[in-house]
Design a protein around this motif. Structure first.
Motif, PDB file in Angstrom:
ATOM      1  N   THR A  69      24.125  29.933  -4.087  1.00 54.99           N
ATOM      2  CA  THR A  69      24.101  31.045  -3.270  1.00 54.99           C
ATOM      3  C   THR A  69      24.579  30.877  -1.771  1.00 54.99           C
ATOM      4  O   THR A  69      25.970  31.704  -1.812  1.00 54.99           O
ATOM      5  N   VAL A  70      24.401  29.620  -1.734  1.00 56.74           N
ATOM      6  CA  VAL A  70      26.025  29.494  -0.272  1.00 56.74           C
ATOM      7  C   VAL A  70      26.799  29.492  -0.303  1.00 56.74           C
ATOM      8  O   VAL A  70      27.361  29.924   0.269  1.00 56.74           O
ATOM      9  N   ILE A  71      27.686  29.084  -1.266  1.00 52.89           N
ATOM     10  CA  ILE A  71      29.091  28.512  -1.411  1.00 52.89           C
ATOM     11  C   ILE A  71      29.407  30.116  -1.801  1.00 52.89           C
ATOM     12  O   ILE A  71      30.153  31.196  -1.067  1.00 52.89           O
ATOM     13  N   ARG A  72      28.315  30.706  -2.527  1.00 52.96           N
ATOM     14  CA  ARG A  72      28.711  32.411  -3.077  1.00 52.96           C
ATOM     15  C   ARG A  72      28.922  32.971  -1.997  1.00 52.96           C
ATOM     16  O   ARG A  72      29.627  34.227  -1.589  1.00 52.96           O
ATOM     17  N   GLU A  73      27.704  33.096  -1.571  1.00 59.56           N
ATOM     18  CA  GLU A  73      27.571  34.203   0.087  1.00 59.56           C
ATOM     19  C   GLU A  73      29.155  34.059   1.043  1.00 59.56           C
ATOM     20  O   GLU A  73      29.039  34.686   2.102  1.00 59.56           O
ATOM     21  N   ILE A  74      28.930  32.517   1.433  1.00 59.48           N
ATOM     22  CA  ILE A  74      29.916  31.933   2.263  1.00 59.48           C
ATOM     23  C   ILE A  74      31.518  33.133   1.846  1.00 59.48           C
ATOM     24  O   ILE A  74      32.140  33.862   2.682  1.00 59.48           O
TER      25      ILE A  74
END
Ligand SMILES: Nc1ncnc2c1ncn2[C@@H]1O[C@H](COP(=O)(O)OP(=O)(O)O)[C@@H](O)[C@H]1O
Ligand SMILES: O=P(O)(O)OC[C@H]1O[C@](O)(COP(=O)(O)O)[C@@H](O)[C@@H]1O
Ligand SMILES: [Mg+2]
Length: 446
Positions: A69-74
């Motif tokens: 999720t963090v990768i996606r949102e960055i």
């Protein structure tokens, strides 16, 4: 220098660059102002032009729910909020900078990844070679580095930041703290922790059902937590089915008055069954006494632990069966990897999104050398050295551990000397009384 692009949707939420968040919110009258951190969020003035940004993302250390999720949102944050489209993923952790391939990341390619556990970029322990990593950053023309990982990873990020500063490169280094252990200092809580605690409930429930269905049933559940017992503590508080919680911070003993066996005998006599939750780092001294100590480390330098769950189960069986001649039914459940290999739950997904967006805003504003984190409920930019200088552990003389003790009614295993020592350690860890200086590329500190 330019004004933020495509900012219409969040223009009213710009954060004043002088806003700060105090580390301590409970203070006494006349107490000093204490440490403050820069408040995270979108700035009206941004440092980078969208077309000039070349960003990379890397994930390091153990798995944690929410990494994807963090990768996606960055990726989505950079692309949607700032119109950045040169974003690459470094594969396989720190060593991936110099030993592995990279992959292009776009909002389309990361669209569904938050529904999966693990990390689409892969991860690793060890392999942090600062010079090779920074050479690679320089060769590729990368000017924003997003590093997602735990305490070890943040130390690695600090080393990269220092080398980048030494070479006077205009590169922003942003850390996003990851840990199911919740052992990273300063921050309220890391993403993935709530999911891990929730998943641990399934193991505790199973232990409770098993133990409650047989004569003198004992359920032993081992949970992660190398140096810090937060998962075990919160999983115990959430469950209400746990009779005893053992964590690394609280030494315990088995035999004699006030010991674990005495308590177990009482519980079995009164209720006919009991559940014990043990954090993997608990009782390591006791195990080392009865086994040859290994003192081994993993590739990142973390202590390799002896299996406290198996050891404890064996000692309980020996005590009750051989010595007390009592029939017991012990079931040992070890769900350790199951609690971290799953996708994040709803609340962690929100945390991941906010952390990622704050990291992007910070880097775009030209801040560097920071970990983004929640401090007293507010997102902040914390200088690397603040999060790496100590480790967050359960303070056993604090209110939360006292609440757990009242909830389980277990013995505290503490003598007055232990309490005194624990109090002295807390006093030594009090932060220095300063207001933090931010590190930004605009004020010339890189
Ligand atoms: N003191 C350190 N200095 C530089 N790099 C470090 C340091 N400690 C750990 N690392 C690197 O950070 C990465 C992750 O560390 P590790 O302890 O395995 O996980 P975590 O970040 O989850 O704590 C590894 O690649 C490791 O080499
Ligand atoms: O078996 P591995 O992959 O080394 O991971 C085990 C460790 O990872 C953790 O889940 C998290 O540790 P890190 O966040 O430091 O990677 C610990 O609780 C556990 O001891
Ligand atoms: Mg760690």
């Amino acid at each position: 220098m330019s004004i933020a692009l495509s900012a219409t949707s969040y223009r009213q939420y710009f954060v004043d660059q002088d806003d700060t968040v105090p580390e301590k919110i409970v203070v006494q009258r006349d107490s000093p102002r204490g440490l403050h951190f820069r408040r995270a969020g979108p700035r009206q003035r941004v440092y980078f032009e969208s077309d000039d940004v070349h960003a990379c993302i890397v994930t390091c250390g153990g798995l944690c729910p929410g990494l994807n999720t963090v990768i996606r949102e960055i990726v989505c944050g950079l692309s949607h909020m700032y119109g950045v489209n040169k974003i690459i993923g470094i594969e396989g952790g720190y060593r991936g900078f110099y030993a592995r391939n990279t992959i292009q990341l776009t909002p389309k390619s990361v669209n569904d990844i938050h529904k999966r556990g693990g990390t689409v970029l892969g991860t690793s322990r060890g392999g942090h070679d600062t010079l090779k990593i920074v050479d690679n950053i320089q060769d590729r023309g990368i000017n924003q580095v997003y590093i997602i990982g735990g305490d070890g990873t943040q130390k690695g990020a600090a080393a990269i930041f220092e080398e980048i500063r030494r070479r006077r490169l205009k590169v922003s280094v942003a850390g996003i703290p990851k840990t199911i252990d919740n052992d990273i200092a300063v921050i309220d809580k890391s993403f993935g922790f709530d999911t891990a605690v929730e998943e641990a409930q399934r193991a505790i429930n199973a232990a409770h059902v098993e133990a409650g269905s047989v004569e003198n049933g004992i359920g032993v559940v081992k949970l992660m937590g190398r140096y810090s017992g937060f998962i075990a503590m919160y999983a115990t508080l959430a469950s209400r089915d746990v009779d005893c919680c053992l964590i690394p911070e609280s030494p315990f003993y088995l035999e004699g008055k006030g010991g674990l066996f005495e308590y177990m005998e009482k519980q079995l006599k009164e209720n006919g069954h009991m559940v014990i939750v043990v954090a993997e780092g608990a009782g390591q001294d006791l195990i080392a006494e009865s086994m040859r100590s290994m003192n081994h480390e993993d590739a990142s330098g973390n202590k390799l632990l002896l299996d406290v769950g198996l050891w404890l189960s064996q000692r309980i069986k020996n005590y009750f069966t051989s010595r007390q001649k009592m029939v017991i039914n012990l079931k040992y459940i070890d769900p350790t990897y199951m609690i971290r290999a799953i996708p994040s739950n709803a609340s962690d997904n929100v945390s991941c999104t906010l952390l990622a967006q704050c990291a992007v805003h910070g880097a775009m504003a030209g801040y560097t050398g920071f970990t983004v984190g929640l401090v007293n409920g507010r997102h902040t930019y914390i200088p690397f050295d603040r999060v790496t200088e100590t480790r967050n552990t359960v303070v056993i003389t604090d209110r939360m551990w006292a609440r757990l003790l009242s909830s389980t009614n277990q013995p505290s295993f503490l003598s007055s000397k232990d309490i005194e020592e624990a109090n002295m350690m807390v006093e030594e860890e009090q932060p220095k009384q300063t207001v933090d200086e931010e590190k930004s590329m605009e004020n010339g500190s890189t």
